[in-house]
Design an enzyme around this catalytic site. Structure first.
Site, mmCIF file in Angstrom:
data_model
loop_
_atom_site.group_PDB
_atom_site.id
_atom_site.type_symbol
_atom_site.label_atom_id
_atom_site.label_comp_id
_atom_site.label_asym_id
_atom_site.label_seq_id
_atom_site.Cartn_x
_atom_site.Cartn_y
_atom_site.Cartn_z
ATOM 1 N N HIS A 173 0.841 -1.199 0.000
ATOM 2 C CA HIS A 173 0.000 0.000 0.000
ATOM 3 C C HIS A 173 0.879 1.254 0.000
ATOM 4 O O HIS A 173 0.614 2.209 -0.747
ATOM 5 C CB HIS A 173 -0.907 -0.028 1.238
ATOM 6 C CG HIS A 173 -1.725 1.212 1.434
ATOM 7 N ND1 HIS A 173 -3.051 1.294 1.112
ATOM 8 C CD2 HIS A 173 -1.391 2.439 1.942
ATOM 9 C CE1 HIS A 173 -3.508 2.501 1.406
ATOM 10 N NE2 HIS A 173 -2.520 3.209 1.914
ATOM 11 N N GLU A 174 1.919 1.252 0.827
ATOM 12 C CA GLU A 174 2.794 2.427 0.900
ATOM 13 C C GLU A 174 3.626 2.582 -0.376
ATOM 14 O O GLU A 174 3.887 3.699 -0.818
ATOM 15 C CB GLU A 174 3.710 2.332 2.133
ATOM 16 C CG GLU A 174 2.958 2.289 3.463
ATOM 17 C CD GLU A 174 1.947 3.423 3.604
ATOM 18 O OE1 GLU A 174 2.222 4.524 3.084
ATOM 19 O OE2 GLU A 174 0.892 3.205 4.205
ATOM 20 N N HIS A 177 1.722 4.489 -2.915
ATOM 21 C CA HIS A 177 1.769 5.949 -2.741
ATOM 22 C C HIS A 177 3.012 6.530 -3.427
ATOM 23 O O HIS A 177 2.975 7.651 -3.944
ATOM 24 C CB HIS A 177 1.781 6.307 -1.258
ATOM 25 C CG HIS A 177 0.433 6.238 -0.602
ATOM 26 N ND1 HIS A 177 -0.662 6.896 -1.096
ATOM 27 C CD2 HIS A 177 0.009 5.577 0.509
ATOM 28 C CE1 HIS A 177 -1.710 6.656 -0.317
ATOM 29 N NE2 HIS A 177 -1.330 5.855 0.652
ATOM 30 N N GLU A 251 -6.413 6.894 -0.946
ATOM 31 C CA GLU A 251 -6.303 5.689 -0.120
ATOM 32 C C GLU A 251 -6.968 4.498 -0.804
ATOM 33 O O GLU A 251 -6.461 3.374 -0.762
ATOM 34 C CB GLU A 251 -6.924 5.940 1.260
ATOM 35 C CG GLU A 251 -6.172 6.937 2.111
ATOM 36 C CD GLU A 251 -4.714 6.558 2.307
ATOM 37 O OE1 GLU A 251 -4.431 5.362 2.568
ATOM 38 O OE2 GLU A 251 -3.862 7.449 2.176
#
Length: 625
Positions: A173-174, A177, A251
């Site tokens: 997930h990071e 980003h 998100e």
């Protein structure tokens, strides 16, 4: 997700961010002006019978000037300090501790392994890793001014409460980003919020000083303090609105990209469910408010949905697991390793087919095949090499050994070439040369990428010796190979040397773009094609793909100095990502013109991608076209 569109969109979002910031500042000025006029009228008992003068131009412009100066200068100072310090500055401001690559902690070692696998799988430079030791909640964030200054940070609760699959889902997930261009946007958000919150800090100081003072001006100081305090907390409201406007949808995108990366939605869902089962989800550090939009899950409590920086946990889980109906805590599952059987990357002398469109779409869109490749590549490396590449002291020996591979007699030449170096490191470099002579040449560049975080921990004097000796090894045979260029480029980025060299470059004009593209495509054409006719065919395949006006000219192999190549890439790096997408496609067209991709061509392509801020995953056989 299209990596190039996401990066350009992030730049456009910055313009909206500036507009929202200006609207917030105007609102705060008006509120502060009204508060001061109201408070001063109330405290002036001698003029209660007189009508209140709401419009006082002199006072308004004084307040507007001072407020704007405080907010703008505070925001600018914070943004510049975070941009220069990169993700490390953000992690440090939240109480983060950098995890040493030589750590003996099993949980930290597991985290580093997950990060390493994902970095190699995605083509992103291996980021520094931080742990927020004082935070028991489950949370994480990615921060940095660019790919080369990125960090991944997790809380202690994240390490202790999550299984390997769940940790992998959070880290993926990071990483998304990073791909989406969110990091730079998030740093600018922190800078903006700092300037706005500075008003509350100044107000608190004035209020405290006015309360202690017995002078005639004490009342006026207290009034100014109360007004600034009110305006400052109004700034908190506006700041949260700005964060909510920017962060929520991103998100959802990061969750979806993480699942695409790992092809294992249960890992990410498990982490979200465990967060839902925790009574306290807060980040306790005083600076958590200004960085709340960066976290994997909101680290601060908000009582209004309108101001929430993250979507509700239930909704995030339901998007990944439609049958889910309520947030619940789940027991950690046993860690899993990627299944074997997926084709490894390029071996020595091996070549295979791919396509410009397939490589372009893979940028920022790694999948489980790339992750499996990275896992198997790391598992196949000699254990001693892996241990030393993570050690800030012994990593120099691994780098020297990799660069010494082109020497005629490494064992006898290395001691004479390495100047001012520790004797034990010299001996270790000699011993590593034979250990690094494994057949899979495609592992060389990932090994250097793994070495970068440990290189970043080397002190200034040792770093200078390292770079000097690396250049000596490269120049020993009177030529610079593609691999050697990539190594020097990555090391200079890691040690902060390259930014200063090309800091004066501005966005190039059309003539510069044509010239720089000719240099780029000429080097690519010569790298994988021995005769002139084949090189010309490859060059014009790239030129046709880039769609620049006129006919480009293939430069002679001897005319292309590495310095010219570096400068061309530095200028091209200032262009929009939509044009960089065309550059990547054109570069792939050059190396695939003969329907094959060699190790040298693949290394050069990935080095070009790294310099353009476009991480190219390992090029695997049977990649989709």
């Amino acid at each position: 997700m299209d990596f190039f569109s996401a990066q350009d969109e992030a730049r456009r979002n910055t313009k909206w961010l500036v507009l929202l910031f200006l609207l917030a500042v105007v609102s705060i000025i008006l509120l502060l002006y009204l508060a001061i006029v109201g408070f001063s009228s109330y405290s002036n008992t001698t003029s209660l019978a007189e009508p209140l003068r709401w419009w006082q131009p002199t006072l308004f412009f004084i307040i507007a000037g001072i407020t704007s100066a405080v907010v703008l200068l505070g925001s600018l100072f914070k943004t510049l300090s975070l941009t220069r310090g990169g993700g490390a500055a953000v992690a440090g401001s939240l109480g983060g501790r950098r995890v040493s690559r030589s750590t003996g902690d099993a949980l930290e070692r597991r985290l580093l392994n997950v990060v390493d696998e994902m970095a190699i799988a995605s083509g992103v430079p291996v980021p520094m890793v931080y742990v927020l030791d004082e935070e028991s909640s489950i949370n994480a964030f990615a921060a940095g001014a660019d790919l080369h200054s990125a960090v991944i940070a997790v809380t202690r609760g994240c390490l202790e409460q999550l299984s390997r699959d769940e940790l992998q889902g959070v880290v993926a997930h990071e990483f998304s980003h990073i791909f989406n261009g969110d990091m730079r946007l998030n740093i600018r958000l922190i800078g903006i919020l700092h300037g706005i919150l500075l008003l509350a800090l100044v107000g608190r100081m004035l209020l405290r000083g006015g309360g202690r003072s017995r002078s005639r001006n004490a009342g006026g100081i207290a009034v100014a303090g109360v007004a600034l305090l009110v305006a400052g907390y109004a700034g908190v409201f506006f700041g949260r609105m700005i964060k909510a406007a920017v962060s929520r949808q991103r998100e959802f995108l990061a969750d979806a990209a993480a699942v695409q990366f790992t092809r294992n939605p249960t890992g990410l869902v498990g982490a979200l469910k465990k967060i839902g089962g925790f009574a306290d989800k807060r980040i306790g550090h005083p600076n958590a408010e200004e960085a709340s939009h960066m976290f994997f899950e909101a680290g601060v409590v908000t009582h209004l949905n309108l101001l929430a920086t993250h979507p509700p946990l239930e909704l995030r889980i339901q998007r990944l697991e439609p049958a889910f109906t309520a947030v619940q805590s789940t027991a950690g599952r046993a860690s899993q390793t990627p299944a074997s059987g997926v084709a490894m990357g390029i071996g020595a002398g091996e070549a295979f087919r791919t396509s410009p469109g397939g490589v372009r779409r893979s940028v920022g869109n790694s999948d489980e095949r790339h992750l499996t490749y990275a896992h198997e590549l790391l598992a196949a490396l000699p254990a001693k090499i892996v241990t030393d590449v993570h050690d800030p002291q012994r990593v120099r020996a691994v780098v020297y050994a990799l660069l010494a591979g082109s020497l005629a007699e490494p064992a006898t030449q290395i001691p004479g070439l390495l100047q001012d170096e520790n004797e034990a490191i010299v001996a270790l470099a000699v011993s590593h040369v034979s250990g690094l002579s494994f057949e899979n040449r495609a592992a060389r560049l990932p090994l250097i990428e793994l070495a970068i975080p440990a290189v970043g921990e080397i002190d200034g004097d040792r770093a200078a010796v390292l770079m000097r000796n690396c250049r000596t090894l490269v120049e020993a045979d009177k030529r610079v190979t593609v691999f050697e260029f990539a190594v020097l480029s990555l090391l200079e980025h890691a040690l902060g040397l390259r930014e200063e060299r090309h800091a004066a470059f501005h966005r190039p004009g059309l003539a510069d773009i044509r010239k720089d593209s000719e240099v780029l495509f000429s080097l690519l054409a010569h790298a994988g094609h021995g005769d002139t006719d084949a090189a010309e065919s490859a060059f014009y395949a790239a030129w046709q793909r880039i769609q620049l006006e006129g006919k480009g000219e293939l430069q002679e192999r001897g005319e292309i100095a590495m310095r010219l190549f570096e400068e061309a890439l530095a200028r091209l790096n200032t262009l929009k990502f939509s044009f960089k997408a065309r550059l990547i496609e054109a570069a792939v067209a050059a190396i695939t013109d003969d329907n094959m991709v060699t190790v040298t061509e693949a290394e050069l392509l990935r080095a070009i991608g790294a310099r353009l801020g476009c991480p190219i995953p390992p090029i695997l056989p049977d990649s989709p076209v």
